[in-house]
Design an enzyme around this catalytic site. Structure first.
Site, PDB file in Angstrom:
ATOM      1  NE  ARG A  59      -4.055  -1.807  -0.064  1.00 34.19           N
ATOM      2  CZ  ARG A  59      -5.277  -1.556   0.406  1.00 34.19           C
ATOM      3  NH1 ARG A  59      -5.574  -0.395   0.897  1.00 34.19           N
ATOM      4  NH2 ARG A  59      -6.195  -2.486   0.351  1.00 34.19           N
ATOM      5  NE  ARG A  63      -6.525   5.609   1.860  1.00 36.45           N
ATOM      6  CZ  ARG A  63      -7.396   4.809   2.461  1.00 36.45           C
ATOM      7  NH1 ARG A  63      -8.594   5.239   2.742  1.00 36.45           N
ATOM      8  NH2 ARG A  63      -7.063   3.584   2.777  1.00 36.45           N
ATOM      9  NE  ARG A  72      -9.332   8.050  -4.040  1.00 37.69           N
ATOM     10  CZ  ARG A  72     -10.589   8.424  -3.806  1.00 37.69           C
ATOM     11  NH1 ARG A  72     -11.053   9.521  -4.360  1.00 37.69           N
ATOM     12  NH2 ARG A  72     -11.382   7.679  -3.059  1.00 37.69           N
ATOM     13  CG  ASP A 109      -8.686  -2.886  -4.779  1.00 36.69           C
ATOM     14  OD1 ASP A 109      -8.265  -2.083  -3.932  1.00 36.69           O
ATOM     15  OD2 ASP A 109      -9.330  -3.915  -4.487  1.00 36.69           O
ATOM     16  CE1 TYR A 186     -13.557  -7.109   0.834  1.00 39.57           C
ATOM     17  CE2 TYR A 186     -11.724  -8.504   0.153  1.00 39.57           C
ATOM     18  CZ  TYR A 186     -12.234  -7.491   0.945  1.00 39.57           C
ATOM     19  OH  TYR A 186     -11.420  -6.864   1.844  1.00 39.57           O
TER      20      TYR A 186
HETATM   21  O1  CP3 Z   1       0.227   0.515  -3.177  1.00 38.79           O
HETATM   22  C1  CP3 Z   1      -0.244  -0.610  -3.405  1.00 38.79           C
HETATM   23  O2  CP3 Z   1      -0.100  -1.572  -2.612  1.00 38.79           O
HETATM   24  C2  CP3 Z   1      -0.950  -0.876  -4.706  1.00 38.79           C
HETATM   25  C3  CP3 Z   1      -2.353  -0.676  -4.724  1.00 38.79           C
HETATM   26  C4  CP3 Z   1      -3.311  -1.590  -3.977  1.00 38.79           C
HETATM   27  C5  CP3 Z   1      -4.575  -1.132  -3.581  1.00 38.79           C
HETATM   28  N1  CP3 Z   1      -5.273  -2.183  -3.101  1.00 38.79           N
HETATM   29  C6  CP3 Z   1      -5.055   0.248  -3.735  1.00 38.79           C
HETATM   30  C7  CP3 Z   1      -6.132   0.738  -2.867  1.00 38.79           C
HETATM   31  C8  CP3 Z   1      -3.223  -2.953  -3.642  1.00 38.79           C
HETATM   32  C9  CP3 Z   1      -2.066  -3.933  -3.787  1.00 38.79           C
HETATM   33  C10 CP3 Z   1      -4.487  -3.311  -3.093  1.00 38.79           C
HETATM   34  C11 CP3 Z   1      -4.823  -4.678  -2.679  1.00 38.79           C
HETATM   35  C12 CP3 Z   1      -6.046  -4.911  -1.915  1.00 38.79           C
HETATM   36  N2  CP3 Z   1      -7.265  -4.316  -2.058  1.00 38.79           N
HETATM   37  C13 CP3 Z   1      -6.172  -5.921  -0.923  1.00 38.79           C
HETATM   38  C14 CP3 Z   1      -5.085  -6.888  -0.531  1.00 38.79           C
HETATM   39  C15 CP3 Z   1      -4.084  -6.288   0.374  1.00 38.79           C
HETATM   40  C16 CP3 Z   1      -4.576  -6.057   1.765  1.00 38.79           C
HETATM   41  O3  CP3 Z   1      -4.600  -4.871   2.163  1.00 38.79           O
HETATM   42  O4  CP3 Z   1      -4.920  -7.016   2.448  1.00 38.79           O
HETATM   43  C17 CP3 Z   1      -7.492  -5.859  -0.430  1.00 38.79           C
HETATM   44  C18 CP3 Z   1      -8.090  -6.719   0.654  1.00 38.79           C
HETATM   45  C19 CP3 Z   1      -8.181  -4.840  -1.166  1.00 38.79           C
HETATM   46  C20 CP3 Z   1      -9.605  -4.441  -1.047  1.00 38.79           C
HETATM   47  C21 CP3 Z   1      -9.752  -3.024  -0.661  1.00 38.79           C
HETATM   48  N3  CP3 Z   1      -9.466  -1.943  -1.478  1.00 38.79           N
HETATM   49  C22 CP3 Z   1     -10.226  -2.511   0.577  1.00 38.79           C
HETATM   50  C23 CP3 Z   1     -10.657  -3.354   1.755  1.00 38.79           C
HETATM   51  C24 CP3 Z   1     -10.208  -1.110   0.485  1.00 38.79           C
HETATM   52  C25 CP3 Z   1     -10.721  -0.112   1.494  1.00 38.79           C
HETATM   53  C26 CP3 Z   1      -9.865  -0.021   2.675  1.00 38.79           C
HETATM   54  C27 CP3 Z   1      -8.596   0.733   2.374  1.00 38.79           C
HETATM   55  O5  CP3 Z   1      -7.526   0.167   2.574  1.00 38.79           O
HETATM   56  O6  CP3 Z   1      -8.705   1.891   1.969  1.00 38.79           O
HETATM   57  C28 CP3 Z   1      -9.680  -0.774  -0.785  1.00 38.79           C
HETATM   58  C29 CP3 Z   1      -9.447   0.588  -1.298  1.00 38.79           C
HETATM   59  C30 CP3 Z   1      -8.094   0.918  -1.799  1.00 38.79           C
HETATM   60  N4  CP3 Z   1      -7.310   0.104  -2.573  1.00 38.79           N
HETATM   61  C31 CP3 Z   1      -7.407   2.157  -1.597  1.00 38.79           C
HETATM   62  C32 CP3 Z   1      -6.186   2.036  -2.266  1.00 38.79           C
HETATM   63  C33 CP3 Z   1      -5.122   3.092  -2.387  1.00 38.79           C
HETATM   64  C34 CP3 Z   1      -7.967   3.372  -0.866  1.00 38.79           C
HETATM   65  C35 CP3 Z   1      -8.927   4.042  -1.800  1.00 38.79           C
HETATM   66  C36 CP3 Z   1      -8.879   5.552  -1.775  1.00 38.79           C
HETATM   67  O7  CP3 Z   1      -8.002   6.159  -2.398  1.00 38.79           O
HETATM   68  O8  CP3 Z   1      -9.784   6.093  -1.148  1.00 38.79           O
END
Ligand code: CP3
Length: 379
Positions: A59, A63, A72, A109, A186
């Site tokens: 991640r 943010r 964003r 994602d 999911y």
């Molecule tokens: O920087 C990186 O790692 C690359 C981008 C990336 C995102 N999601 C962007 C994202 C990666 C590798 C993921 C994987 C992901 N997404 C997982 C597996 C990794 C983990 O954290 O266990 C999972 C379970 C998700 C599903 C997901 N996407 C959730 C539960 C959420 C909301 C909670 C959160 O972390 O914000 C997201 C949203 C998300 N995916 C954001 C980002 C940058 C935040 C969205 C925003 O900009 O508002």
């Protein structure tokens, strides 16, 4: 005109593309990506000795960075960012510039896969993912398609191509996908959950239906990860974020066997990282997989894991909350972690994604400490 176009990977070893136009007019165009200037991550993943330990953060694109939040804020939402290749490439590269990490991870994602199979997701501001429709019945599963990567996930592949051009060989690019169990969780639950009890119910009540869906997700994921590699990903990571809520027997039956299938399907020269959060009991099983790297969360002690995994590389595992400390505390925690892993076959990372309210200055302390201190471990 006869045009012979071979697959990119097929001709990569020769670094050429051949276009022959009879009777006697043909062009040879080289289109190989530039050599990697920093390949520490790939060498560590392959188990080779490196001058220092490579470091990146799950991640890292997101943010914690003000430049991410600024971009964003100008958009309609998360999906616009994910689905616009130039913008996805821009945020993929932001942490390389801002944090000087040793790898980029493509901004996307794990939930793009269920969408490609026919189940649309929404990303609800400040709450997370939501699937308006969920999988409940055999008919729902039958409606899900095995997605075609170019047709249904072309925007991710294009983002990878744009990113590779822009990176110009600075660092390797990590591709990724969710593990089939986490994706099923999911698709059945419809949103995040503490228990995922609807998804887990299916494993008990309708195991055959669960397997049918897992097979479709696995087929989609294999094609998708292969396409990411064709597009330029140097290494791929499989995220099993909800591994830890399954009992070990269910984990074998419904998760790790599909992860094994994915690992076996990847090209031999592409390292695969398996990160199964919470599945500490599965480490010995992962040691048998044709993957190169095993990701550890912060509940695991690398000193206990190391003897169980043969020559595999380990990735992890600083507690993301350790970054809330003072810079001195971050440095001490990072040094303690590096001592536990030892100098080789380690890719430094957190034990899960970096939390959004983390101070980027502390992230920099973590990264700089890995770089400086790990070099001294070789001395
Ligand atoms: O920087 C990186 O790692 C690359 C981008 C990336 C995102 N999601 C962007 C994202 C990666 C590798 C993921 C994987 C992901 N997404 C997982 C597996 C990794 C983990 O954290 O266990 C999972 C379970 C998700 C599903 C997901 N996407 C959730 C539960 C959420 C909301 C909670 C959160 O972390 O914000 C997201 C949203 C998300 N995916 C954001 C980002 C940058 C935040 C969205 C925003 O900009 O508002």
């Amino acid at each position: 005109m006869v045009s012979l176009t071979f697959g990119w990977r097929h001709l990569r070893s020769q670094n050429i593309k051949l276009t022959i136009s009879p009777p006697h007019n043909f062009t040879i165009r080289t289109f190989a990506p530039p050599m990697l200037k920093n390949d520490l991550l790939l060498r560590a993943a392959r188990g080779e000795e490196t001058e220092r330990t490579p470091v990146w953060l799950m991640r890292q694109a997101g943010r914690i960075l003000p430049e991410y939040r600024a971009l964003r804020a100008r958009l309609s939402g998360f999906k616009e960012l994910v689905e616009t290749p130039d913008l996805a490439a821009e945020v993929t590269i932001q942490p390389i510039d801002a944090l000087d990490v040793d790898a980029a991870i493509i901004f996307s994602d794990i939930l793009v896969v269920p969408e490609a199979m026919g189940l649309t997701y929404e990303m609800v501001e400040a709450r997370g993912p939501l699937f308006p429709e969920t999988i409940k019945t055999a008919q729902d599963v039958a409606r899900m398609r095995v997605a075609d990567p170019e047709e249904h996930l072309g925007y991710v592949l294009e983002a990878i191509r744009v990113t590779k051009r822009a990176l110009n060989g600075r660092v390797p690019l990590i591709g990724f996908a969710g593990a089939p169990w986490t994706i099923l969780a999911y698709m059945v639950e419809g949103h995040g959950s503490k228990t995922f009890s609807k998804a887990r119910r299916m494993l008990y009540a309708e195991p055959e239906l669960a397997h049918e869906l897992l097979r479709k997700i696995t087929a989609t994921t294999i094609a998708y990860l292969k396409a990411q590699v064709e597009a330029g990903a140097n290494i791929v990571q499989v995220f099993d974020s909800w591994a830890g809520i399954l009992p070990p027997a269910h984990y074998q039956e419904f998760s790790s066997r599909y992860i094994a299938e994915i690992c076996r399907a990847m090209p031999a020269d592409i390292p695969v990282t398996v990160f199964a959060k919470g599945a500490f009991w599965a480490v010995e099983e992962f040691a048998q997989l044709p993957c190169r790297t095993i990701g550890l969360d912060w509940n695991q002690d690398p000193r206990a894991v190391r003897p169980l995994v043969g020559d595999k590389t380990l990735q992890g595992n600083l507690d993301p909350c350790a970054l809330y400390g003072t810079p001195e505390q971050v440095r001490a925690a990072t040094i303690a972690m590096l001592d536990q892993f030892g100098p080789y076959r380690h890719i430094a990372n957190l034990g899960h994604g970096v939390y959004p309210d983390t101070n980027p200055d502390n992230v920099k302390v973590f990264i700089e400490t890995v770089k400086e201190y790990s070099a001294t471990l070789r001395a």
